[in-house]
Write a protein that holds these residues in place. Structure first.
Motif, PDB file in Angstrom:
ATOM      1  N   ARG A  84       0.835  -1.436   0.037  1.00 38.01           N
ATOM      2  CA  ARG A  84      -0.339  -0.123   0.377  1.00 38.01           C
ATOM      3  C   ARG A  84       0.778   1.343  -0.500  1.00 38.01           C
ATOM      4  O   ARG A  84      -0.207   2.661  -0.020  1.00 38.01           O
ATOM      5  CB  ARG A  84      -0.474  -0.179   1.235  1.00 38.01           C
ATOM      6  N   ARG A  85       2.254   0.684   0.563  1.00 35.74           N
ATOM      7  CA  ARG A  85       3.370   2.248   0.198  1.00 35.74           C
ATOM      8  C   ARG A  85       4.309   2.599  -1.435  1.00 35.74           C
ATOM      9  O   ARG A  85       4.657   3.312  -1.260  1.00 35.74           O
ATOM     10  CB  ARG A  85       3.918   2.189   1.536  1.00 35.74           C
ATOM     11  N   ARG A 106       7.177  -2.721  22.136  1.00 37.51           N
ATOM     12  CA  ARG A 106       6.602  -1.840  22.696  1.00 37.51           C
ATOM     13  C   ARG A 106       7.137  -0.187  23.119  1.00 37.51           C
ATOM     14  O   ARG A 106       6.647   0.120  23.779  1.00 37.51           O
ATOM     15  CB  ARG A 106       5.066  -1.513  22.757  1.00 37.51           C
ATOM     16  N   ARG A 160      10.348   2.823  23.193  1.00 35.63           N
ATOM     17  CA  ARG A 160      11.447   3.811  22.524  1.00 35.63           C
ATOM     18  C   ARG A 160      12.947   2.973  23.125  1.00 35.63           C
ATOM     19  O   ARG A 160      12.897   2.055  23.888  1.00 35.63           O
ATOM     20  CB  ARG A 160      11.311   5.047  22.748  1.00 35.63           C
ATOM     21  N   TYR A 180      11.966   2.976  17.627  1.00 32.55           N
ATOM     22  CA  TYR A 180      11.141   2.130  18.332  1.00 32.55           C
ATOM     23  C   TYR A 180      11.603   0.774  17.479  1.00 32.55           C
ATOM     24  O   TYR A 180      12.422   1.021  16.758  1.00 32.55           O
ATOM     25  CB  TYR A 180       9.330   1.684  18.258  1.00 32.55           C
ATOM     26  N   VAL A 185       0.949   6.700  23.269  1.00 35.48           N
ATOM     27  CA  VAL A 185       1.589   7.128  22.616  1.00 35.48           C
ATOM     28  C   VAL A 185       2.172   5.807  21.484  1.00 35.48           C
ATOM     29  O   VAL A 185       1.251   5.772  20.186  1.00 35.48           O
ATOM     30  CB  VAL A 185       3.337   7.146  22.249  1.00 35.48           C
ATOM     31  N   ALA A 186       1.809   4.661  21.470  1.00 33.55           N
ATOM     32  CA  ALA A 186       1.881   3.287  21.151  1.00 33.55           C
ATOM     33  C   ALA A 186       0.565   2.866  20.561  1.00 33.55           C
ATOM     34  O   ALA A 186       0.633   2.534  19.201  1.00 33.55           O
ATOM     35  CB  ALA A 186       2.005   1.893  22.615  1.00 33.55           C
ATOM     36  N   GLN A 218       0.409   5.020  17.589  1.00 35.61           N
ATOM     37  CA  GLN A 218       1.302   4.289  16.587  1.00 35.61           C
ATOM     38  C   GLN A 218       0.528   3.628  15.741  1.00 35.61           C
ATOM     39  O   GLN A 218       0.808   3.796  14.335  1.00 35.61           O
ATOM     40  CB  GLN A 218       2.276   3.886  17.108  1.00 35.61           C
ATOM     41  N   SER A 241      -1.116   3.337  11.388  1.00 37.27           N
ATOM     42  CA  SER A 241      -0.178   2.280  10.900  1.00 37.27           C
ATOM     43  C   SER A 241      -1.485   1.496  10.198  1.00 37.27           C
ATOM     44  O   SER A 241      -2.266   1.577   9.371  1.00 37.27           O
ATOM     45  CB  SER A 241       0.836   1.477  11.405  1.00 37.27           C
TER      46      SER A 241
END
Lengths: 369, 351, 309
Positions: A64-65, B116, B118, B160, C8-9, C12, C16
């Motif tokens: 898809r990218r 999960r 950073r 990540y 944040v997770a 993210q 996506s």
């Protein structure tokens, strides 16, 4: 794909057919010529017509990218009885190339360009049924994980017999006799008894022997071996390599040996193709490529292998890592990591140039002939 | 290189109970199944040196690594670090400072980082857990310095793990291991999941760090060439036991134990292109029912009756003028039934 | 700090693959719209509904058993008709769905917390703790969920005869919740066994981090994916269980009817021709459960890496 290649990628160049600068060779009127026009010497082995001929192979993955090009313009040939090693680091596209040849590309990956010829006939884009007949009968396959190639629910004997009878006109009894012979051939002790055992009753090394027996069952002329020794312990690796080499010599089977291990290549292959970022960067006789690599990537790769004989303070280090498929650099894909990079590398993609006995896709060798 | 002894492993044994669950075992009247993963292993590592430990899969080398850092409890024997008992660590006791000094780098760069978190939090975890620094700003500065030290950018801390390649992830692992300022690093196959060119980067980095920080390594690998490159001394393990332990030069030029010779012969030698060699027959037996006597005897061309019944002890080879700690466990060597001509010469004779 | 990390997770993952798969799944989008409509309209029922069916002052028995507005005798004031007490069916559905959803979500949260906690403990600690928890789970699994819920409800009635009406909601949540934890515990235990042997957990042990902290910070976030999937589908199951219990008369009292109670009440009128009293709550229940199930199915596929292309 802007520049035009010679009739056969591995063919030795016809004398005088090219100008003083290799990059400016005269354009061939037909980039994919008919059989008769092709130059007689194929590969550097001189076996005559190639058994496998891969031309300008291009494998794409639509995502898809955008469309990712995993294998880009890969061209090589394997002569009958020849062992071609294909070496490269993970993500170089070597396994995909092998999968494309045996028609086992995982969707959505597909052949987007070029052609694959087996004995002069195209086998890319064959219908599934026909490809299944080619696979096994004419091309055998050996994979890294022997367990994945064997069905745990059937004895190895019944799998061997089924494979033999699928491809060869044989009675059950004759196929069984042949299966026992094959198992003896690949060095399984007490083959007549062990033929009725199930895959889980064999050790890793023995399983890989069974897989080799399966690949050889229909006496194919080409075997694609994808990392056949990677999952095995060092001592077993040596046994399997020796076995593979002996069998190919005896049966006259050609092998495309895909591995990340230069050592395995050195032991087994006649010629080697080094892949990087979906392209062949160097191809030539194995001794020459290993002793005197031409492409800066191959030079770095060879220097980075630790040795048991030489004491070195530091290993040669190629900075950075293989580019992701989403961000393959322009020009020569190796240029961001190359220590001999110059202007031309950034913009123009090098084709395979002659570099003594090998061929290297590097602008440094553009002037040699 | 020959500093005082830092880590002493003495007669260490680790037995795993791999029996089926109790209820099933009682119903089926099966005996307990015990796996002797490590059997009576002793060695010492001096400060500042690198001891390599090689062997095929299932020989117990990774178990040794986990015993040393206290991830497993010892079944018997002792491990001392700088005179302190490491065995207590596995029971959740032991001095905090010891925890700090002993760290480990793992094999799989894809499983050793929490997907999960950073990168900055991953590297900061040991700092926070050990309360080595206080205040987010000083922790942040330390993390940035660590990332730079292993060849990453400070800005990478905000990413990540999945955004990095295998080699970069292994650098992150190394940065995390260095965060508690350890003296001793156990490296369990740190490069075997990496491509050769990336392996070279990581091996070079580890060597640089050893020089800069005066680290001591236990380096575990199945790859003899890698061990040859990094180690000062090398131990060879087979089925839970050390069969030969010697300085690098001795081990690679004059290997004594038939298994060591077999391993060396099995290395595809790039210089020997096209030349054939004799692969050794047989495979590693099932460790649940190891052979009697010397466990290598079913594969050994020199085995006799004594080898089949009596376990050989690690001792110096007869007539050995080498260092005192070049030791081998082999009856044939002890009885001088085995020629110990240097390997280079042997190879020359064969050709 | 950790809340921020979770946010944040979440953002993210939302940015996506999950969001992409959602945008390309018409079923999931339709189901989400229906589900949000259900949640929205029932949450704001007091403002959305044309009547308040539980305000006795608004009830008028002369409005009883009116058919839907498009039939003869129907009135626009009662679009879906009224029941025997003159309550507007549409309004009772909105209020009833509120209770059904609340019971469903709360009981799932309850069994999730219980199941995830016990599964994490069993998987991480292992040994006898593991054996004990899993045997209890086995025993529990050999009883049908409804039976357990009936049992708990019966015990609650016997113990709290007077307070039962007011506590009915909590008893219901407890009984449905307790019968559901096993699935979470088993799933989480399985994933925990996998995660705990991963090297990042071993690394955390090396740093001397407390086992509880390792479970909470390392293992838990990595085993939650399947739990969310089960949880979503479980809401639908819990709503049906609640409806069944209420239909059997052991659920919420008729003064605060849930969808199940409404169906039961309506059932009495089915044979006398007033089908709308039971049909519309039934349709509402089916639509809501279907939407949740479709969402759950989509989530399962989207989170399953083997199905992802």
């Amino acid at each position: 794909m802007t520049d035009v290649r010679p009739a056969h990628p591995n063919a030795l160049p016809a004398r005088g057919a090219r100008g003083p600068s290799g990059g400016l060779r005269p354009a061939h009127p037909n980039p994919l010529p008919a059989r008769g026009e092709r130059e007689p010497s194929v590969g550097e082995t001189g076996h005559g017509r190639p058994l496998l001929d891969v031309r300008h192979l291009r494998i794409e993955f639509p995502t898809r990218r955008g469309v990712l090009t995993a294998v880009d313009d890969v061209t090589f040939a394997i002569a009958p009885g020849e062992v071609l090693g294909v070496v490269g680091e993970s993500g170089a596209g070597k396994s995909l190339t092998g999968a494309a040849i045996i028609g086992l590309l995982e969707p959505p990956g597909h052949i987007a360009g070029g052609e694959i010829l087996l004995d002069g006939a195209r086998i890319d884009h064959l219908p599934h049924d026909e490809m299944r007949r080619v696979r096994g009968r004419r091309i055998g396959a050996i994979f890294q994980d022997p367990l994945a190639s064997l069905d745990p629910l059937y004895s190895i004997g019944s799998q061997l017999i089924e494979t033999i009878r699928t491809h060869l006109p044989m009675s059950e009894a004759a196929a069984r006799t042949r299966a026992v012979e094959l198992l003896q051939e690949v060095g399984i002790p007490a083959a007549a008894r062990r033929i009725d055992h199930y895959p889980h009753q064999f050790s890793g090394g023995m399983r890989q022997r069974v897989v080799i027996a399966l690949a050889l069952a229909a006496n194919p002329r080409l075997i694609i071996a994808d990392e056949p020794t990677t999952a095995l312990d060092v001592s077993i690796q040596a046994q399997i390599i020796t076995l593979l080499r002996r069998l190919c010599r005896e049966y006259g089977t050609a092998v495309m040996l895909i591995t990340h291990d230069m050592g395995v290549i050195a032991e087994t292959a006649d010629r080697v193709a080094v892949m990087y970022a979906g392209r062949i960067v160097e191809i030539g006789p194995v001794a020459d490529v290993i002793r005197a690599p031409k492409h800066p990537y191959t030079i770095g790769l060879m220097g980075s292998i630790p040795s048991v004989t030489a004491d070195r303070e530091r290993l040669v280090q190629i900075e950075g890592s293989m580019p992701r498929l989403t961000a393959i650099p322009s020009g020569c894909p190796f240029h961001p990591r190359c220590n001999r990079v110059f202007d031309r590398c950034l913009h123009e993609r090098p084709e395979l140039f002659d570099a003594r006995t090998s061929r290297a896709a590097c602008w440094l060798h553009a002037g040699e002939s | 290189m020959s500093g005082p002894t830092l880590l002493q492993v003495s007669r260490v044994t680790k037995v795993f109970d791999v029996s089926p669950p109790w209820s099933a075992r009682v119903l089926a009247r099966q005996p307990r199944l015990l796996l002797h993963a490590v059997d009576d292993v002793s060695f010492a590592i001096r400060r500042g040196e690198t001891l390599g430990l090689v062997g095929e899969s299932g020989c117990g080398k990774s178990t040794v690594a986990r015993l040393i850092v206290g991830l497993y409890r010892l079944s018997s024997g002792t491990i001392t670090y700088d005179g302190l008992d490491v065995g207590a660590l596995a029971k959740g006791r032991g001095p905090r400072s010891l925890r700090r000094k002993l760290q480990m780098i793992f094999q799989d760069p894809y499983a050793s980082l929490n997907p999960r978190w950073r990168v900055a939090d991953i590297v900061a975890e040991p700092i926070r857990a050990q309360r080595l620094l206080r205040g987010n700003r000083s922790i942040r500065a330390r993390v940035d310095a660590l990332l730079t030290q292993v060849g990453l950018a400070a800005a990478d801390g905000q990413k990540y793990p999945h955004q990095f390649s295998g080699g970069q992830r292994q650098r992150i692992s190394i940065a995390r291991a260095l965060a508690s300022e350890p003296e001793f690093l156990v490296c369990d196959e740190p490069t075997s999941a990496l491509d050769v060119s990336v392996q070279a980067q990581v091996l070079n980095l580890m060597r640089d760090l050893q020089r800069q920080l005066g680290l001591t390594y236990l380096f575990i690998s199945h790859n003899l060439a890698v061990v040859h490159h990094v180690a000062d001394r090398v131990g060879v393990m087979y089925l839970g036991r050390i069969v030969e332990l010697a300085g690098k030069a001795t081990l690679f030029t004059r290997p004594r134990h038939p298994y060591t010779r077999m391993l060396l012969d099995a290395i595809p030698d790039l210089a020997m292109t096209g030349k054939s060699r004799v692969p050794v027959a047989g495979e590693v037996p099932n460790p649940l029912s190891p052979p009697s006597g010397c466990t290598f005897h079913p594969r050994c061309p020199y085995a006799n009756d004594r080898c089949r019944t009596e376990v050989p002890a690690l001792k110096r080879a007869p007539g050995d003028e080498g260092a005192a700690d070049d030791i081998v466990a082999c009856h044939a060597v002890e009885e001088s039934r085995l020629d110990v001509t240097p390997r280079v010469v042997r190879m020359a004779e064969e050709t | 700090m950790s809340a921020n990390r979770v946010a944040v997770a979440l953002r993210q993952s939302w940015d996506s693959d999950l969001a992409y798969s959602f945008r390309h799944s018409p079923y999931a989008m339709a189901a989400a719209v229906v589900f949000l409509l259900c949640v929205g309209s029932s949450t704001f029922a007091p403002w959305v509904a044309p009547h308040n069916p539980f305000d006795l002052g608004q009830l008028d028995l002369s409005n009883s058993l009116k058919p839907p507005m498009w039939l003869q005798g129907g009135e626009p004031a009662f679009p879906l008709g009224t029941d025997d007490q003159g309550r507007d069916i549409l309004s009772t559905i909105l209020f009833g769905a509120r209770i059904s959803l609340a019971v469903g979500i709360c009981s799932v949260l309850f069994s999730m917390v219980l199941g995830v906690g016990l599964g994490l403990l069993a998987g991480y600690v292992g040994g006898k703790t593991d054996a004990f928890i899993m045997r209890v789970a086995d025993v529990q699994l050999s009883f049908p969920a409804i039976l357990i819920a009936l049992l708990i409800d019966g015990v609650a009635r016997a113990l709290l005869p007077r307070a039962h009406e007011s506590l009915a909601f909590y008893v219901l949540v407890l009984s449905i919740g307790v019968s559901g934890w096993v699935q979470y515990a088993r799933t989480v235990r399985g994933s925990t066994l996998v995660e705990k042997n991963k090297e990042y957990v071993q690394a955390a042990r090396l740093f001397g981090i407390h086992p509880l902290a390792i479970m909470a910070r390392h293992v838990l976030p990595n085993v939650l994916g399947p739990v969310l999937v089960i949880g979503t589908i479980h809401i639908a199951t819990a709503i049906i269980t609640e409806a069944t219990l209420s239909f059997l008369g052991v659920g919420v009292p008729p003064t605060q009817p849930s969808l199940g109670t409404l169906i039961r009440i309506g059932n009495d009128f089915l044979f006398s021709g007033e089908w709308w009293v039971t049909l519309f709550p039934g349709i509402a229940l089916v639509v809501m459960v279907l939407a949740i199930n479709l969402l759950g199915d989509w989530l399962r596929d989207a989170l399953n890496p083997r199905l992802r292309t």
